[in-house]
Write a protein that holds these residues in place. Structure first.
Motif, PDB file in Angstrom:
ATOM      1  N   PRO A  57       5.074  17.358  16.504  1.00  0.00           N
ATOM      2  CA  PRO A  57       5.472  18.772  16.533  1.00  0.00           C
ATOM      3  C   PRO A  57       6.741  19.069  15.748  1.00  0.00           C
ATOM      4  O   PRO A  57       6.980  20.227  15.377  1.00  0.00           O
ATOM      5  N   TYR A  58       7.576  18.050  15.492  1.00  0.00           N
ATOM      6  CA  TYR A  58       8.826  18.263  14.757  1.00  0.00           C
ATOM      7  C   TYR A  58       8.980  17.178  13.684  1.00  0.00           C
ATOM      8  O   TYR A  58       8.378  16.105  13.777  1.00  0.00           O
ATOM      9  N   ILE A  59       9.815  17.450  12.679  1.00  0.00           N
ATOM     10  CA  ILE A  59      10.067  16.481  11.614  1.00  0.00           C
ATOM     11  C   ILE A  59      10.794  15.269  12.207  1.00  0.00           C
ATOM     12  O   ILE A  59      11.847  15.415  12.823  1.00  0.00           O
ATOM     13  N   PRO A  60      10.259  14.066  12.033  1.00  0.00           N
ATOM     14  CA  PRO A  60      10.889  12.879  12.629  1.00  0.00           C
ATOM     15  C   PRO A  60      12.068  12.369  11.817  1.00  0.00           C
ATOM     16  O   PRO A  60      12.127  12.543  10.600  1.00  0.00           O
ATOM     17  N   GLN A  61      12.996  11.707  12.516  1.00  0.00           N
ATOM     18  CA  GLN A  61      14.189  11.192  11.845  1.00  0.00           C
ATOM     19  C   GLN A  61      14.502   9.743  12.244  1.00  0.00           C
ATOM     20  O   GLN A  61      15.034   8.977  11.461  1.00  0.00           O
ATOM     21  N   LYS A  62      14.143   9.365  13.480  1.00  0.00           N
ATOM     22  CA  LYS A  62      14.457   8.026  13.981  1.00  0.00           C
ATOM     23  C   LYS A  62      13.425   7.629  15.023  1.00  0.00           C
ATOM     24  O   LYS A  62      12.990   8.483  15.816  1.00  0.00           O
ATOM     25  N   ILE A  63      13.018   6.349  15.036  1.00  0.00           N
ATOM     26  CA  ILE A  63      12.028   5.876  15.996  1.00  0.00           C
ATOM     27  C   ILE A  63      12.557   4.646  16.716  1.00  0.00           C
ATOM     28  O   ILE A  63      13.220   3.793  16.128  1.00  0.00           O
ATOM     29  N   PHE A  64      12.260   4.591  18.018  1.00  0.00           N
ATOM     30  CA  PHE A  64      12.585   3.416  18.831  1.00  0.00           C
ATOM     31  C   PHE A  64      11.428   3.191  19.786  1.00  0.00           C
ATOM     32  O   PHE A  64      10.953   4.139  20.431  1.00  0.00           O
ATOM     33  N   ILE A  65      10.963   1.936  19.886  1.00  0.00           N
ATOM     34  CA  ILE A  65       9.793   1.623  20.709  1.00  0.00           C
ATOM     35  C   ILE A  65      10.201   0.705  21.853  1.00  0.00           C
ATOM     36  O   ILE A  65      10.909  -0.296  21.645  1.00  0.00           O
TER      37      ILE A  65
ATOM     38  N   LYS B 236       0.839  -1.195   0.000  1.00  0.00           N
ATOM     39  CA  LYS B 236       0.000   0.000   0.000  1.00  0.00           C
ATOM     40  C   LYS B 236       0.876   1.248   0.000  1.00  0.00           C
ATOM     41  O   LYS B 236       1.985   1.249   0.554  1.00  0.00           O
ATOM     42  N   LYS B 237       0.365   2.302  -0.595  1.00  0.00           N
ATOM     43  CA  LYS B 237       1.008   3.609  -0.542  1.00  0.00           C
ATOM     44  C   LYS B 237       0.514   4.331   0.703  1.00  0.00           C
ATOM     45  O   LYS B 237      -0.679   4.593   0.867  1.00  0.00           O
ATOM     46  N   ILE B 238       1.438   4.626   1.621  1.00  0.00           N
ATOM     47  CA  ILE B 238       1.103   5.331   2.855  1.00  0.00           C
ATOM     48  C   ILE B 238       2.102   6.467   3.027  1.00  0.00           C
ATOM     49  O   ILE B 238       3.306   6.233   3.147  1.00  0.00           O
ATOM     50  N   GLY B 239       1.630   7.696   3.044  1.00  0.00           N
ATOM     51  CA  GLY B 239       2.512   8.830   3.234  1.00  0.00           C
ATOM     52  C   GLY B 239       3.372   9.119   2.023  1.00  0.00           C
ATOM     53  O   GLY B 239       3.118   8.642   0.917  1.00  0.00           O
ATOM     54  N   GLU B 240       4.425   9.919   2.245  1.00  0.00           N
ATOM     55  CA  GLU B 240       5.259  10.402   1.148  1.00  0.00           C
ATOM     56  C   GLU B 240       6.690   9.900   1.201  1.00  0.00           C
ATOM     57  O   GLU B 240       7.232   9.421   0.222  1.00  0.00           O
ATOM     58  N   PHE B 241       7.337  10.010   2.373  1.00  0.00           N
ATOM     59  CA  PHE B 241       8.753   9.635   2.472  1.00  0.00           C
ATOM     60  C   PHE B 241       8.962   8.971   3.835  1.00  0.00           C
ATOM     61  O   PHE B 241       9.189   9.636   4.845  1.00  0.00           O
ATOM     62  N   LEU B 242       8.853   7.629   3.853  1.00  0.00           N
ATOM     63  CA  LEU B 242       8.985   6.883   5.101  1.00  0.00           C
ATOM     64  C   LEU B 242      10.458   6.692   5.413  1.00  0.00           C
ATOM     65  O   LEU B 242      11.173   6.002   4.683  1.00  0.00           O
ATOM     66  N   ILE B 243      10.904   7.282   6.497  1.00  0.00           N
ATOM     67  CA  ILE B 243      12.336   7.304   6.794  1.00  0.00           C
ATOM     68  C   ILE B 243      12.756   6.235   7.800  1.00  0.00           C
ATOM     69  O   ILE B 243      13.902   5.802   7.829  1.00  0.00           O
ATOM     70  N   ASP B 244      11.822   5.767   8.634  1.00  0.00           N
ATOM     71  CA  ASP B 244      12.167   4.751   9.635  1.00  0.00           C
ATOM     72  C   ASP B 244      10.875   4.132  10.157  1.00  0.00           C
ATOM     73  O   ASP B 244       9.776   4.670   9.955  1.00  0.00           O
ATOM     74  N   GLY B 245      11.016   2.993  10.835  1.00  0.00           N
ATOM     75  CA  GLY B 245       9.840   2.336  11.386  1.00  0.00           C
ATOM     76  C   GLY B 245      10.227   1.221  12.325  1.00  0.00           C
ATOM     77  O   GLY B 245      11.382   0.776  12.364  1.00  0.00           O
ATOM     78  N   GLN B 246       9.254   0.756  13.089  1.00  0.00           N
ATOM     79  CA  GLN B 246       9.455  -0.378  13.984  1.00  0.00           C
ATOM     80  C   GLN B 246       8.123  -1.079  14.182  1.00  0.00           C
ATOM     81  O   GLN B 246       7.066  -0.440  14.187  1.00  0.00           O
ATOM     82  N   VAL B 247       8.176  -2.402  14.334  1.00  0.00           N
ATOM     83  CA  VAL B 247       6.977  -3.194  14.582  1.00  0.00           C
ATOM     84  C   VAL B 247       6.842  -3.418  16.076  1.00  0.00           C
ATOM     85  O   VAL B 247       7.812  -3.748  16.768  1.00  0.00           O
ATOM     86  N   ASP B 248       5.621  -3.238  16.590  1.00  0.00           N
ATOM     87  CA  ASP B 248       5.322  -3.532  17.986  1.00  0.00           C
ATOM     88  C   ASP B 248       4.023  -4.325  17.996  1.00  0.00           C
ATOM     89  O   ASP B 248       2.965  -3.793  17.661  1.00  0.00           O
ATOM     90  N   GLY B 249       4.108  -5.605  18.355  1.00  0.00           N
ATOM     91  CA  GLY B 249       2.934  -6.461  18.275  1.00  0.00           C
ATOM     92  C   GLY B 249       2.539  -6.669  16.825  1.00  0.00           C
ATOM     93  O   GLY B 249       3.338  -7.081  15.991  1.00  0.00           O
ATOM     94  N   GLN B 250       1.296  -6.370  16.499  1.00  0.00           N
ATOM     95  CA  GLN B 250       0.788  -6.529  15.139  1.00  0.00           C
ATOM     96  C   GLN B 250       0.617  -5.173  14.443  1.00  0.00           C
ATOM     97  O   GLN B 250      -0.174  -5.037  13.511  1.00  0.00           O
ATOM     98  N   THR B 251       1.357  -4.179  14.917  1.00  0.00           N
ATOM     99  CA  THR B 251       1.270  -2.839  14.348  1.00  0.00           C
ATOM    100  C   THR B 251       2.649  -2.365  13.907  1.00  0.00           C
ATOM    101  O   THR B 251       3.638  -2.516  14.620  1.00  0.00           O
ATOM    102  N   LEU B 252       2.693  -1.815  12.705  1.00  0.00           N
ATOM    103  CA  LEU B 252       3.906  -1.191  12.184  1.00  0.00           C
ATOM    104  C   LEU B 252       3.792   0.314  12.401  1.00  0.00           C
ATOM    105  O   LEU B 252       2.841   0.941  11.949  1.00  0.00           O
TER     106      LEU B 252
END
Length: 386
Positions: A129-137, A83-99
């Motif tokens: 509130p700010y442009i995201p760059q990195k995610i950690f869960i 699926k096309k979601i958003g414009e420029f996906l820079i990072d991500g993490q899976v937690d349970g059954q959710t990306l």
């Protein structure tokens, strides 16, 4: 089910309805009426079940851009959803059954966090509130770092994943690098940015709940090194860290010893971050280091010029190189049981590597520019801890 299948279900239900309820229906026995009614209910339920049948996700692949920038693979490593979601996906993490994927956009810039159901790719959006760059869960909290430098530091946004709402934004003294989960929050390494920014050294920042139950910066310490690591394997007494360094491009003037951070593995004492052991890597730009028993797998890739073609395999007991596995532009790696999964940026593929044989056993086309490959835990199993 496609349009033909939906039409068949609807036509059959309508035909049965007309047979049960004709204009002159007095002669129909009640028993026949109940049987036909039961058939209608069962057929209707079957049609809905086929329409709503979820996929069985095993891998989620994030791509920067493209017609479909989120791709789901099953355990046979076949694409079962995209699926096309958003414009420029820079990072991500899976937690349970959710990306959870962050979108920084391009023109215009975006500040979005997407919570994506990996079964049907439906999603919710939270504007940050700010442009995201990195995610950690960790423990149902998303720690989202921004590269948008402010006068007081770099924003670190904390999001409650239960309510998908912003908890708070803290300012840390540098650009975030690797995160390490802790009992109460996280520890992150930051690049202080030189003597004219926030200090000449890398720093380690501990974030967690304070005495009032509110998230805050609990401790900030200077590291002996000028630069923070790129990625870390954490042990109780030590950290094994990789440093990408300056194999290409300009070397900052404020880094006195750039060669000390160019393609290295360093074993760091967890108490004071002193270097216990240092190993030169044969390949440039180590990005991630992941552990499978006593083996470490390191992908070598840089987005400076989209180059790199190797996975290094090290014995963690002897800290010796065992072998190298060729993989074109390996932008991301992840472990799933006995398999190492590799996202190959330029060819747009995911490689499946046997960790015992240390060779590729499968390759899957996922489309252009995959930047992150993530393992989805079995929904029947407990969510694994970091």
């Amino acid at each position: 089910m496609g349009l033909v299948g939906n039409f068949f279900c609807q036509w059959t239900e309508a035909a049965l309805f007309r047979s049960v309820f004709p204009y002159n229906w007095r002669g129909i026995r009640m028993k026949k009426y109940l049987v036909f009614l039961l058939v209608i209910i069962l057929l209707s339920t079957a049609c809905q079940t086929v329409n709503e049948l979820p996929v069985t996700p095993h891998l989620a692949v994030i791509k920067e851009r493209g017609k479909a920038n989120v791709v789901i693979l099953n355990k046979d490593y076949k694409v079962v959803g995209e699926k096309k979601i958003g414009e420029f996906l820079i990072d991500g993490q899976v937690d349970g059954q959710t990306l959870y994927a962050i979108d920084c956009g391009i023109e215009p810039a975006l500040k979005n966090l997407y919570a994506i159901n990996v079964h049907d790719l439906s999603y919710q959006t939270l504007t940050l509130p700010y442009i995201p760059q990195k995610i950690f869960i960790h423990d149902r909290v998303a720690y989202i770092a921004s590269s948008s430098v402010q006068q007081s530091g770099f924003p670190l946004m904390l999001v409650d994943l239960e309510s998908l709402s912003l908890i708070d934004t803290l300012m840390v003294p540098g650009a975030a690098r690797p995160f390490i989960p802790e009992a109460n929050g996280v520890t992150l390494y930051v690049n202080a940015g030189g003597p004219y920014k926030f200090g000449p050294y890398a720093k380690k920042v501990r974030v967690g709940k304070g005495t009032a139950g509110k998230y805050e910066i609990l401790e900030t310490t200077d590291m002996p090194q000028e630069l923070p690591p790129t990625n870390v394997i954490s042990y109780p007494e030590k950290n094994i860290a990789v440093y990408a360094g300056f194999a290409k491009g300009p070397k900052p003037r404020w880094v006195k010893q750039p060669e000390a951070y160019t393609s290295k593995i360093k074993v760091l004492d967890k108490k004071n971050d002193s270097v216990l052991q240092e190993i030169d890597l044969d390949e440039s730009f180590p990005q991630q280091i992941v552990r499978k028993d006593d083996l470490a797998f390191i992908n070598h890739y840089t987005d400076l010029d989209m180059s790199g073609e190797m996975i290094s395999v090290y014995d963690l007991k002897t800290m010796k190189l065992i072998t190298k596995i060729r993989s074109e532009t390996p932008s991301s790696i992840a472990l799933a049981g006995s398999h190492l999964l590799v996202a190959n940026f330029v060819p747009g593929t995911v490689s499946v590597i046997d960790t015992q044989e240390r060779k590729q056993i499968q390759q899957v086309d996922v489309g252009e520019w995959p930047t992150k490959v993530l393992v989805v835990p079995d929904s029947s199993s407990p969510i694994p801890k970091e």
